[in-house]
Design a protein around this motif. Sequence first.
Motif, short mmCIF file in Angstrom:
data_model
loop_
_atom_site.label_atom_id
_atom_site.label_comp_id
_atom_site.label_asym_id
_atom_site.label_seq_id
_atom_site.Cartn_x
_atom_site.Cartn_y
_atom_site.Cartn_z
N HIS A 1 37.90 38.97 42.94
CA HIS A 1 37.60 39.93 41.87
C HIS A 1 37.73 41.38 42.33
CE1 HIS A 1 36.17 37.78 38.21
NE2 HIS A 1 36.09 36.77 39.06
N LEU A 2 37.63 41.59 43.63
CA LEU A 2 37.82 42.94 44.18
C LEU A 2 39.29 43.20 44.53
CD1 LEU A 2 34.68 43.14 46.49
CD2 LEU A 2 35.06 44.39 44.35
N GLY A 3 40.15 42.22 44.21
CA GLY A 3 41.58 42.39 44.43
C GLY A 3 42.01 42.19 45.87
N LYS A 4 41.20 41.45 46.65
CA LYS A 4 41.53 41.22 48.06
C LYS A 4 41.72 39.74 48.32
CE LYS A 4 41.07 45.56 48.94
NZ LYS A 4 42.28 46.39 49.20
N LYS A 5 42.49 39.44 49.36
CA LYS A 5 42.68 38.06 49.79
C LYS A 5 41.64 37.75 50.86
CE LYS A 5 47.63 37.76 48.78
NZ LYS A 5 47.45 36.82 47.67
N THR B 1 34.58 37.85 33.58
CA THR B 1 35.40 39.00 33.20
C THR B 1 34.86 40.31 33.77
OG1 THR B 1 34.16 39.19 31.12
CG2 THR B 1 36.20 37.90 31.08
N SER B 2 33.73 40.25 34.47
CA SER B 2 33.18 41.46 35.10
C SER B 2 32.63 41.10 36.47
CB SER B 2 32.07 42.07 34.23
OG SER B 2 30.98 41.17 34.10
N LEU B 3 32.36 42.11 37.26
CA LEU B 3 31.97 41.89 38.65
C LEU B 3 30.52 41.45 38.80
CD1 LEU B 3 33.25 42.11 41.47
CD2 LEU B 3 32.42 44.47 41.58
N GLY B 4 29.65 41.89 37.89
CA GLY B 4 28.22 41.61 38.00
C GLY B 4 27.88 40.15 38.23
N ALA C 1 41.37 31.11 36.63
CA ALA C 1 41.43 32.38 35.91
C ALA C 1 42.61 32.43 34.95
CB ALA C 1 41.51 33.54 36.91
N ALA C 2 43.72 31.79 35.33
CA ALA C 2 44.93 31.82 34.51
C ALA C 2 44.72 31.13 33.16
CB ALA C 2 46.10 31.17 35.25
N VAL C 3 43.75 30.20 33.11
CA VAL C 3 43.47 29.51 31.83
C VAL C 3 42.17 30.01 31.20
CG1 VAL C 3 44.77 27.46 32.48
CG2 VAL C 3 42.33 27.57 33.03
N GLY C 4 41.65 31.13 31.72
CA GLY C 4 40.48 31.76 31.10
C GLY C 4 39.14 31.32 31.61
#
Length: 270
Positions: free
Chosen positions: A214-218, A167-170, A160-163
Amino acid sequence: MSDIVNASSSQQRLLGIMTRLRDPRGGCPWDRRQTFDTLAPYTLEETYEVLDAIARGDYDDLRSELGDLLFQVVFYAELAREQGLFDFDDICDAISDKLEHRHPHVFPDAEGKISAARPGQWENLKAQERAEKARTSPMDDIPDNLPALMKAQKIQQRCAAVGFDWTSLGPVVDKVHEEIEEVMYEARQAVVDEDKLEEELGDLLFATVNLARHLGKKAETALQKANRKFEWRFRQVEAIILAQGLTLQQASLTQMEAAWQQVKKQESAG
């Protein structure tokens, strides 16, 4: 200043104990036998015991477990000192240098300037450090022996750090469903290819970790919590079954399922 002095005194006491334990003439036979390789499993064990104390909220135990983990660091430092590699002060200097370098928005540079905090700054600085060590790939320096869920999440974060990331959850959710279908396709074959089935299960787990990210959880933390919740519920089921005069082996699945639903209902009511 007194806290710093006391910390230094405590540190020197611990380092002195470590040196004594490794003394060839009057030390401890077990400690003298240890190497970097033989200590590694104990380090992992002590790390998990620290995490367990945190999860239980037992801070007296946490203090003790952190001491055990610190002793591992001191032990490695002593082994390295004996071999002329580095010592405990070198370890402290190395992490201090790294932290100051990675926080230019907190610590001034050589010219006394403090940079403004920027999104992605931490990963950019880590990438710069990897490049300085001739490690140019985002996959470099990810430890092989990380727990699988943690390693999957770190791999995905590096991508993700290099793109290289949705970009969306779907699409992330769609990928999970796709992997479930591929698992079931392999599982329903007349002759199951066990290696292929395992591969598809791995892909499903990897996709699920990506969803967690993507949901911000570990994912590792989420699964640990799920394990603890299931274990607690199962113990309640066991208590209900025993109160009925049965063992788990004697109880039917229907009886155990009824007890399980009772426990869940009590949780909701509480």
